[in-house]
Motif scaffolding. Sequence first.
Motif, mmCIF file in Angstrom:
data_model
loop_
_atom_site.group_PDB
_atom_site.id
_atom_site.type_symbol
_atom_site.label_atom_id
_atom_site.label_comp_id
_atom_site.label_asym_id
_atom_site.label_seq_id
_atom_site.Cartn_x
_atom_site.Cartn_y
_atom_site.Cartn_z
ATOM 1 N N GLY A 70 0.944 -1.210 -0.082
ATOM 2 C CA GLY A 70 -0.032 0.038 0.161
ATOM 3 C C GLY A 70 0.824 1.316 0.085
ATOM 4 N N GLU A 71 2.041 1.216 0.965
ATOM 5 C CA GLU A 71 3.000 2.485 0.786
ATOM 6 C C GLU A 71 3.470 2.674 -0.527
ATOM 7 N N SER A 76 4.127 5.994 -5.183
ATOM 8 C CA SER A 76 4.218 5.890 -6.533
ATOM 9 C C SER A 76 3.638 6.835 -7.237
ATOM 10 N N THR A 77 2.317 6.610 -6.899
ATOM 11 C CA THR A 77 1.350 7.661 -7.337
ATOM 12 C C THR A 77 1.736 9.081 -7.112
ATOM 13 N N GLN A 78 2.191 9.420 -5.834
ATOM 14 C CA GLN A 78 2.465 10.822 -5.589
ATOM 15 C C GLN A 78 3.768 11.073 -6.472
ATOM 16 N N ARG A 79 4.733 10.214 -6.648
ATOM 17 C CA ARG A 79 5.920 10.347 -7.387
ATOM 18 C C ARG A 79 5.613 10.670 -8.776
ATOM 19 N N ASP A 80 4.444 9.868 -9.366
ATOM 20 C CA ASP A 80 4.256 10.317 -10.845
ATOM 21 C C ASP A 80 3.615 11.502 -10.794
ATOM 22 N N SER A 81 2.723 12.124 -10.170
ATOM 23 C CA SER A 81 2.150 13.288 -10.006
ATOM 24 C C SER A 81 3.235 14.537 -9.889
ATOM 25 N N GLU A 82 4.144 14.183 -9.345
ATOM 26 C CA GLU A 82 5.422 15.233 -8.938
ATOM 27 C C GLU A 82 6.184 15.252 -10.268
ATOM 28 N N LYS A 83 6.303 14.253 -10.997
ATOM 29 C CA LYS A 83 7.131 14.161 -12.221
ATOM 30 C C LYS A 83 6.225 14.838 -13.209
ATOM 31 N N ALA A 84 4.785 14.569 -13.177
ATOM 32 C CA ALA A 84 4.021 15.349 -14.184
ATOM 33 C C ALA A 84 3.961 16.836 -13.988
ATOM 34 N N ALA A 85 3.979 17.157 -12.872
ATOM 35 C CA ALA A 85 3.901 18.472 -12.548
ATOM 36 C C ALA A 85 5.338 19.366 -13.037
ATOM 37 N N LEU A 139 5.154 24.717 -6.659
ATOM 38 C CA LEU A 139 4.659 23.283 -6.481
ATOM 39 C C LEU A 139 4.934 22.643 -5.220
ATOM 40 N N GLY A 140 5.968 23.365 -4.510
ATOM 41 C CA GLY A 140 6.416 22.711 -3.145
ATOM 42 C C GLY A 140 7.102 21.363 -3.579
ATOM 43 N N ILE A 141 7.959 21.365 -4.470
ATOM 44 C CA ILE A 141 8.638 20.068 -5.003
ATOM 45 C C ILE A 141 9.911 20.634 -4.923
ATOM 46 N N THR A 147 9.741 11.820 -3.635
ATOM 47 C CA THR A 147 9.411 10.814 -2.777
ATOM 48 C C THR A 147 9.781 9.574 -3.411
ATOM 49 N N ASN A 148 10.351 8.723 -2.654
ATOM 50 C CA ASN A 148 10.850 7.257 -3.024
ATOM 51 C C ASN A 148 9.937 6.236 -2.581
ATOM 52 N N PRO A 149 9.186 5.323 -3.562
ATOM 53 C CA PRO A 149 8.149 4.427 -3.062
ATOM 54 C C PRO A 149 8.808 3.433 -2.131
#
Length: 236
Positions: A70-71, A76-85, A139-141, A147-149
């Motif tokens: 789950g983590e 991973s979803t958060q990281r994908d969103s960060e990369k897209a941004a 973006l605060g990134i 983030t590392n999954p």
Amino acid sequence: MTEPNPAGERRGTLGERLNRLRAAVLGANDGIVSTAGLVVGVAGATDDRSALLTAGLAGLLAGSMPMAAGEYISVSTQRDSEKAALAVERRELRERPEAEPAELADPPARRGLTREVAREAAVQVTERDALRAHARVELGIDPDELTNPWHAAWAGFLAFTAGALLPLLAIVLPPAEWRLAVTVGSVLTALAATGWSSARPGAAPPARAVTRNVVGGAVAMGVTYAAGSLLDVAGV
């Protein structure tokens, strides 16, 4: 503009540390409660050490592996969103670089700096490292610290396992007549500690968190023990 950024970074770092601590405490808390409920429920039906050990190990694995998965999926979803941004920000910097300093100047201008000073500072930091400056402010990134999954997965797995080991060892190591008392006492003590640990870094009232943890754990163990005892009486 140079002054608010370090403070913002410190606040971001503190927030990240608090989130990591809360995640670790939550994982350990889940491990304690779920495994304690399982082994205490089995203890209500039998005092066989092998059965208790088997149930405890099964609960540990059944909880720690989904926790890690789950983590991993969540981060991973958060990281994908960060990369897209970041990809969008790179495209904007490439396609309309003249408009980007104005966007970077808006936050400090809203905090009280004059528009001229904020604009000049925005131009300077954009010339130094445009992507990093815009990613942090807009973006605060941090592009270098996404983030590392895998870190999150291992942290969740280890936190749950550490919590689950306490009731597992408490139920199988003592003599039969002491197992239940030792398990309940050690679990409630550990839950009080995790409740306190989750509250203190954020300056929240620890008594409320401790009470919530202890009462919840006690109810979980009481319900599962009653269910196990009923099954034992029924001869199931």
